[in-house]
Every structure is written in structure tokens, then in C-alpha cells.
Design a protein around this motif. Structure first.
Motif, short mmCIF file in Angstrom:
data_model
loop_
_atom_site.label_atom_id
_atom_site.label_comp_id
_atom_site.label_asym_id
_atom_site.label_seq_id
_atom_site.Cartn_x
_atom_site.Cartn_y
_atom_site.Cartn_z
N ASP A 3 1.03 -1.19 0.07
CA ASP A 3 -0.06 0.08 -0.04
C ASP A 3 0.82 1.30 -0.10
O ASP A 3 1.49 1.46 1.03
CB ASP A 3 -0.98 0.10 1.27
N LYS A 5 -0.53 4.36 -0.46
CA LYS A 5 -1.13 5.46 -0.55
C LYS A 5 -0.45 6.40 0.65
O LYS A 5 -0.55 7.70 0.47
CB LYS A 5 -2.39 5.34 -0.23
N THR A 77 5.09 -5.51 -16.99
CA THR A 77 3.55 -5.36 -16.65
C THR A 77 2.57 -6.46 -17.22
O THR A 77 2.98 -6.85 -18.26
CB THR A 77 3.20 -4.11 -17.48
N ILE A 111 1.95 -3.73 -12.20
CA ILE A 111 2.52 -2.77 -12.91
C ILE A 111 4.25 -3.00 -12.86
O ILE A 111 4.85 -2.93 -12.03
CB ILE A 111 1.96 -1.75 -12.30
N LYS A 163 3.13 6.78 -8.17
CA LYS A 163 1.80 6.76 -8.23
C LYS A 163 1.35 5.64 -9.67
O LYS A 163 0.40 4.93 -9.34
CB LYS A 163 1.29 7.88 -8.51
N ARG A 164 2.22 5.65 -10.43
CA ARG A 164 1.75 4.72 -11.54
C ARG A 164 1.97 3.35 -11.14
O ARG A 164 1.14 2.43 -11.48
CB ARG A 164 2.93 5.00 -12.81
N SER A 166 1.76 2.40 -8.05
CA SER A 166 0.72 1.96 -7.01
C SER A 166 -0.49 1.39 -7.50
O SER A 166 -1.23 0.95 -6.79
CB SER A 166 0.54 3.14 -6.18
N GLN A 167 -0.77 1.34 -8.93
CA GLN A 167 -1.86 1.13 -9.55
C GLN A 167 -2.17 -0.42 -9.70
O GLN A 167 -3.16 -0.96 -10.06
CB GLN A 167 -2.29 1.92 -10.70
N THR A 169 -2.50 -4.37 -8.92
CA THR A 169 -3.39 -5.07 -7.78
C THR A 169 -2.88 -6.20 -7.27
O THR A 169 -3.35 -6.89 -6.45
CB THR A 169 -4.64 -5.09 -8.23
#
Length: 290
Positions: A3, A5, A77, A111, A163-164, A166-167, A169
Motif C-alpha cells: 500500500d 497511498k 507489466t 505494474i 503513483k503509476r 501503485s495502480q 493490484t
């Protein structure tokens, strides 16, 4: 899945503050986030590689080792899909056409990133914000912080990459045929067959174990690496884990008791000198005077 965030929120708050101190701390948060991204890849791969087989500690180096020894796609990816309908028990092996007819649904995306570029970001953040520049002359001031605008620009660049990533899953540990061996300590080890090299040394994944093995490609076996130490008192031989001796500090001794007679044996590293002396050239013959 890691995580990111909280790290992203902290970096954005520090950028909004904008002070030199806040920008410096933002650079540190970016570096820590990059380390978490790379070390999380290592954590989930530890079933396939020992901590002792990670020769370098920098984030990019660790990911590159994982690509070479655990999963070629460790930094790629990838989206994983699963068949909507399970294969009925007892069904004959499916063909490629059978698989192509099935309906699939995605269940997660990893990612990817370029380990080299991420490593450059990690180093640049330290150079710009976390180290004081060495003065080149007497007139060069020694500042408290790095140049604010340059630090901000690099932090923003790093933040976008964080940020990229972190997308994603999920993190995957890869696919492929596996080979197994049982260590002397009792722990079962496994490796990706397609990434093993003949003669490669692998360590037991148990962090408290000092055993290591050489992979024998012809037989798909792992040979234990040992040193045969002969007791000078009774002549019996005892096999000592080679890695345990290799890790022995130069100023320390490794003690153990002979299994044959109980004599205490010590192993230590000693400096040795080998010198090959070349013969001196013979003096030229003198010519007698007339």
C-alpha cells in the motif's frame, strides 16, 4: 500488495508546504517508497531465493537478481486472467483450442518498471536533497539544504512513477517448471528450472542455515558444498558447510568437535605469501685485454 497511498499522501503534503526542509523530507519519502516497491518484490520471491544469494543491496540490483534467478517478468507489466468456468474433474487434458474457447476474466495486474531508471531516480534524490554539496573553493558556501527547485522537480518526477506503480493490484512470483531439494536443516527448497545455470551456487532459504549447494545441470540435482576437515589426532574426516567457512571473519575462528574422538578443531583464515623468484641474469663475459 504493498500500500503506497500513505507515502503518496505524505509526499504531496510536503510538496504543498514547499519549504526547503519539507522538500528534503519529501525526497527521503520518495526514496523509501522506491525501496518498498523493490523490497516487496523480494519478499514475495523469498520462497525461491535465499537472502544470502542477494549480493548487492541497492533496490535496482535486487530486482535485477530476481529477474535473473526467480522470474524473468519480475519487473514487467502483466495482467492475469482466470477461466470463468472451472474445468470439470476427470476431464481429458485440454488442447490449445479448448483454452481459446474458454471465457476469461481478469483478476489482477502487476505494474512493471525499469529497474535501471528507478535506480537512477533513487540515486538522484539523494544527490540533490540528502547530501550537502562539497565546496569547490573557499568562496563556495556550504548550504543547509539542496537547491529547492531542482529538488522539487526530481521529487515530482519520482512521485509520478510511484503513483503509476501503485495502480497495480498484485505482485506475481512467476510461472515455470520447478525443481526441489531438501536441505540438511530440513527445509524444502525450490528453484525455477529454466533460470538455473550449471554449477550455480544456491543457498538454503532458511535464514538461520549455513548450507549451500551447487546445481548439477546434467542430473538436475543439488550437491552439498562442504570442506572435508581431517582430524590430526584420529584421522577421521568431518564435512563442514563451505559457506560457513567463507563467511568466517578474518579475525575469528570457527570451533567444532571431531565426531570421531571429540578433539576440538579450529578453522581460521591466515594471510599467506607466495613468491616465485626469477634467476638473476648472468653478467656479460669480459673480453680479455690484448
Amino acid at each position: 500488495m504493498i500500500d503506497l497511498k500513505p507515502s503518496i499522501t505524505a509526499i504531496e503534503d510536503l510538496l504543498r508546504d514547499g519549504s526547503e526542509a519539507s522538500l528534503t523530507y519529501a525526497a527521503l519519502e520518495c526514496r523509501l517508497a522506491i525501496e518498498r516497491i523493490c523490497y516487496e518484490r523480494l519478499r514475495i520471491a523469498h520462497d525461491y531465493i535465499s537472502h544470502d544469494d542477494i549480493k548487492k543491496w541497492q533496490p535496482k540490483d535486487i530486482v535485477n537478481v530476481l529477474i535473473q534467478e526467480v522470474d524473468r517478468n519480475a519487473a514487467a507489466t502483466l495482467t492475469y486472467f482466470i477461466s470463468r468456468e472451472p474445468v470439470p474433474e476427470g476431464t481429458s487434458p485440454l488442447t490449445v483450442k479448448d483454452f481459446e474457447k474458454s471465457e476469461y476474466i481478469p483478476f489482477g495486474t502487476q505494474i512493471g518498471f525499469d529497474p535501471g531508471e528507478l535506480g537512477k531516480l533513487w540515486n538522484a534524490l539523494a544527490k540533490l536533497a540528502l547530501h550537502i554539496s562539497i565546496p569547490q573553493t573557499r568562496d563556495t558556501p556550504v548550504t543547509r539544504y539542496g537547491e529547492a527547485e531542482r529538488v522539487r522537480k526530481k521529487v515530482c518526477e519520482a512521485l509520478e512513477e510511484i503513483k503509476r506503480i501503485s495502480q497495480g493490484t498484485l505482485f506475481a512470483t512467476g510461472l515455470g517448471e520447478e525443481v526441489f531439494f531438501d536441505c540438511q536443516c530440513g527445509v524444502k527448497n525450490k528453484r525455477r528450472l529454466g533460470l538455473l545455470k550449471n554449477g550455480q551456487t544456491v543457498s538454503c532459504i532458511n535464514p538461520d542455515c549455513d548450507e549451500s549447494y551447487a546445481y548439477l545441470g546434467d542430473t538436475l540435482e543439488f550437491g552439498r558444498r562442504t570442506l572435508g576437515i581431517v582430524c590430526r589426532k584420529c584421522g577421521s574426516q568431518q564435512d563442514v558447510p563451505k559457506k560457513k567457512v567463507e563467511k568466517l571473519p578474518k579475525d575469528k575462528r570457527l570451533y567444532f568437535s571431531c565426531e570421531g574422538c571429540g578433539e576440538e578443531i579450529a578453522i581460521e583464515w591466515r594471510p599467506m605469501q607466495r613468491q616465485k623468484t626469477m634467476p638473476l641474469s648472468a653478467p656479460p663475459e669480459s673480453t680479455p685485454s690484448p
